[in-house]
Design an enzyme around this catalytic site. Structure first.
Site, PDB file in Angstrom:
ATOM      1  N   SER A  49       0.808  -1.214   0.000  1.00 56.65           N
ATOM      2  CA  SER A  49       0.000   0.000   0.000  1.00 56.65           C
ATOM      3  C   SER A  49       0.844   1.269   0.000  1.00 56.65           C
ATOM      4  O   SER A  49       1.729   1.434   0.838  1.00 56.65           O
ATOM      5  CB  SER A  49      -0.900  -0.013   1.246  1.00 56.65           C
ATOM      6  N   GLY A  50       0.530   2.178  -0.925  1.00 55.42           N
ATOM      7  CA  GLY A  50       1.227   3.457  -0.949  1.00 55.42           C
ATOM      8  C   GLY A  50       0.974   4.267   0.308  1.00 55.42           C
ATOM      9  O   GLY A  50       1.890   4.880   0.863  1.00 55.42           O
ATOM     10  N   LEU A  51      -0.286   4.285   0.771  1.00 44.72           N
ATOM     11  CA  LEU A  51      -0.618   4.998   2.000  1.00 44.72           C
ATOM     12  C   LEU A  51       0.162   4.432   3.175  1.00 44.72           C
ATOM     13  O   LEU A  51       0.779   5.179   3.953  1.00 44.72           O
ATOM     14  CB  LEU A  51      -2.118   4.897   2.269  1.00 44.72           C
ATOM     15  N   ASP A  61       0.638  10.521   2.095  1.00 43.67           N
ATOM     16  CA  ASP A  61       0.327   9.817   0.849  1.00 43.67           C
ATOM     17  C   ASP A  61       0.024  10.834  -0.247  1.00 43.67           C
ATOM     18  O   ASP A  61      -1.102  10.962  -0.731  1.00 43.67           O
ATOM     19  CB  ASP A  61      -0.867   8.885   1.069  1.00 43.67           C
ATOM     20  N   ASP A  88       1.084  -0.878  -5.044  1.00 48.11           N
ATOM     21  CA  ASP A  88       0.407   0.402  -5.289  1.00 48.11           C
ATOM     22  C   ASP A  88       1.449   1.381  -5.824  1.00 48.11           C
ATOM     23  O   ASP A  88       2.237   1.937  -5.066  1.00 48.11           O
ATOM     24  CB  ASP A  88      -0.198   0.890  -3.972  1.00 48.11           C
ATOM     25  N   ASP A  90       0.926   4.282  -7.172  1.00 47.61           N
ATOM     26  CA  ASP A  90       0.361   5.627  -7.298  1.00 47.61           C
ATOM     27  C   ASP A  90       0.099   5.932  -8.776  1.00 47.61           C
ATOM     28  O   ASP A  90      -0.402   5.090  -9.492  1.00 47.61           O
ATOM     29  CB  ASP A  90       1.269   6.660  -6.640  1.00 47.61           C
ATOM     30  N   GLU A 117      -2.744   4.500 -10.966  1.00 50.15           N
ATOM     31  CA  GLU A 117      -3.998   5.254 -10.944  1.00 50.15           C
ATOM     32  C   GLU A 117      -3.941   6.425 -11.920  1.00 50.15           C
ATOM     33  O   GLU A 117      -2.873   7.018 -12.133  1.00 50.15           O
ATOM     34  CB  GLU A 117      -4.309   5.739  -9.532  1.00 50.15           C
ATOM     35  N   LYS A 123       0.068  12.903  -6.849  1.00 57.67           N
ATOM     36  CA  LYS A 123      -1.276  12.488  -6.453  1.00 57.67           C
ATOM     37  C   LYS A 123      -1.563  12.924  -5.019  1.00 57.67           C
ATOM     38  O   LYS A 123      -0.660  13.282  -4.252  1.00 57.67           O
ATOM     39  CB  LYS A 123      -1.429  10.964  -6.586  1.00 57.67           C
ATOM     40  N   ASN A 125      -4.028  11.437  -1.677  1.00 57.87           N
ATOM     41  CA  ASN A 125      -4.837  10.313  -1.232  1.00 57.87           C
ATOM     42  C   ASN A 125      -6.302  10.533  -1.587  1.00 57.87           C
ATOM     43  O   ASN A 125      -6.835  11.634  -1.423  1.00 57.87           O
ATOM     44  CB  ASN A 125      -4.674  10.119   0.277  1.00 57.87           C
ATOM     45  N   SER A 126      -6.946   9.487  -2.061  1.00 58.41           N
ATOM     46  CA  SER A 126      -8.306   9.581  -2.591  1.00 58.41           C
ATOM     47  C   SER A 126      -9.326  10.063  -1.571  1.00 58.41           C
ATOM     48  O   SER A 126     -10.397  10.559  -1.953  1.00 58.41           O
ATOM     49  CB  SER A 126      -8.749   8.215  -3.124  1.00 58.41           C
ATOM     50  N   ARG A 161      -6.050   1.694 -12.290  1.00 60.36           N
ATOM     51  CA  ARG A 161      -6.968   2.174 -11.252  1.00 60.36           C
ATOM     52  C   ARG A 161      -7.668   3.444 -11.722  1.00 60.36           C
ATOM     53  O   ARG A 161      -7.016   4.426 -12.079  1.00 60.36           O
ATOM     54  CB  ARG A 161      -6.185   2.433  -9.956  1.00 60.36           C
ATOM     55  N   HIS A 192     -12.530   2.659  -8.015  1.00 58.17           N
ATOM     56  CA  HIS A 192     -12.435   3.161  -6.644  1.00 58.17           C
ATOM     57  C   HIS A 192     -13.586   4.105  -6.335  1.00 58.17           C
ATOM     58  O   HIS A 192     -14.031   4.868  -7.200  1.00 58.17           O
ATOM     59  CB  HIS A 192     -11.110   3.903  -6.475  1.00 58.17           C
TER      60      HIS A 192
END
Length: 302
Positions: A49-51, A61, A88, A90, A117, A123, A125-126, A161, A192
């Site tokens: 996971s990137g986060l 992130d 991930d 990103d 993504e 980026k 975080n979503s 993504r 997502h």
């Protein structure tokens, strides 16, 4: 490198898992230890996971950690376990050139796949704020094509993504992007959403009709039963940040108690033993190797 214990799992193909009609699960890992715990629990694949990796390094992130730092962590994860690792990536840390470089390095260091993504670099975080600019479709397709050309390995999985729902663009935009990414060579689509229910996801899957396998990350719509994902024909569910969040909660409680009680006596029975740690990282192999490779000391020679 941590040597595997005898009888450890052999690495299964991530491609086979994602393409299978059976729902698969991938657990988040952010270092070698969390990876070993997830594998020991029985998970068949990991999500780097990137986060979580950013958080473990003390970064946000938002592409504050570099691609080379990500590769270093993934190398430790891959060396620690015998199950496939989907990374991930990103947005690819820049344009097509950065994306293909990261993918090549990740493959060299043991990753089984990368997820890119379709957001602009850097980026965010979503789940933070409302500023989530998307990459132009042709430009992002170029990133995907560059990765496929740079890593022609048939076992290396490329997941595209789609952040259109996160950016408020709607289902039609998400479907158009999915089709373009499929044509550009993606092996699977990660759709997502940050809604608290999965209706956006299911609307997408009904319209998409499994033209490519669909991967989801139900961090926000966690109350949806897994049976609904199976009914929707979803390929893979990623539990994307829960090892990191569990670690934060546990470490906070331990720190608070030790500071308050000025002692470790009260928490000793509530934390993992040292023997558990030694077992996870296979210290017994090292002890056996010492007997095999180190010369005997003078006192041990009769």
């Amino acid at each position: 490198m941590v040597e595997r214990q005898s009888g450890a799992q052999t690495r299964e193909s991530l491609r086979q898992m994602i393409a299978s009609s059976e729902l698969a699960f991938a657990m988040e890992a952010h270092d070698g230890l969390s990876a070993a715990i997830a594998e020991r629990a029985g998970f068949k694949a990991l999500w780097a996971s990137g986060l979580s990796i950013s958080s473990s390094l003390g970064y946000r992130d938002a592409n504050e950690a570099s691609w080379s730092q990500l590769v270093d962590v993934v190398e430790r994860i891959s060396d620690t376990v015998d199950i496939p690792v989907l990374v991930d990536g990103d947005s690819g840390f820049g344009n097509f050139n950065n994306a293909r470089l990261v993918a090549r390095k990740l493959r060299q260091h043991g990753a089984s796949g990368i997820c890119l993504e379709d957001t602009a670099f850097p980026k965010m975080n979503s789940f933070i704020g409302d500023r989530h600019p998307l990459a132009d479709i042709p430009e992002f397709c170029g990133r995907l094509k560059a990765v496929k050309d740079q890593v022609p390995d048939a076992e290396f999985v490329l997941v595209a993504r789609i952040e259109a729902l996160i950016a408020g663009r709607g289902e039609d935009e998400a479907l158009a992007r999915a089709q373009a990414y499929a044509e550009a060579g993606a092996d699977a689509i990660l759709i997502h959403s940050r809604k608290s229910n999965a209706e956006q996801i299911f609307a997408f899957t009904r319209a998409w009709q499994n033209r490519l396998p669909v991967v989801i990350v139900p961090t926000k719509y966690y109350r949806t039963p897994v049976s609904a994902y199976r009914a929707a024909g979803i390929s893979t569910v990623i539990w994307a940040n829960h090892n990191m969040r569990a670690a934060i909660s546990a470490m906070r409680q331990v720190c608070d108690r030790i500071l308050r009680e000025e002692s470790i006596a009260g928490i000793e029975d509530e934390v993992a033993t040292l023997d558990e740690l030694f077992d996870l990282l296979n210290y017994q192999e090292l002890s056996a190797a010492e007997e095999k490779y180190l010369p005997q000391t003078a006192t041990s020679v009769r």
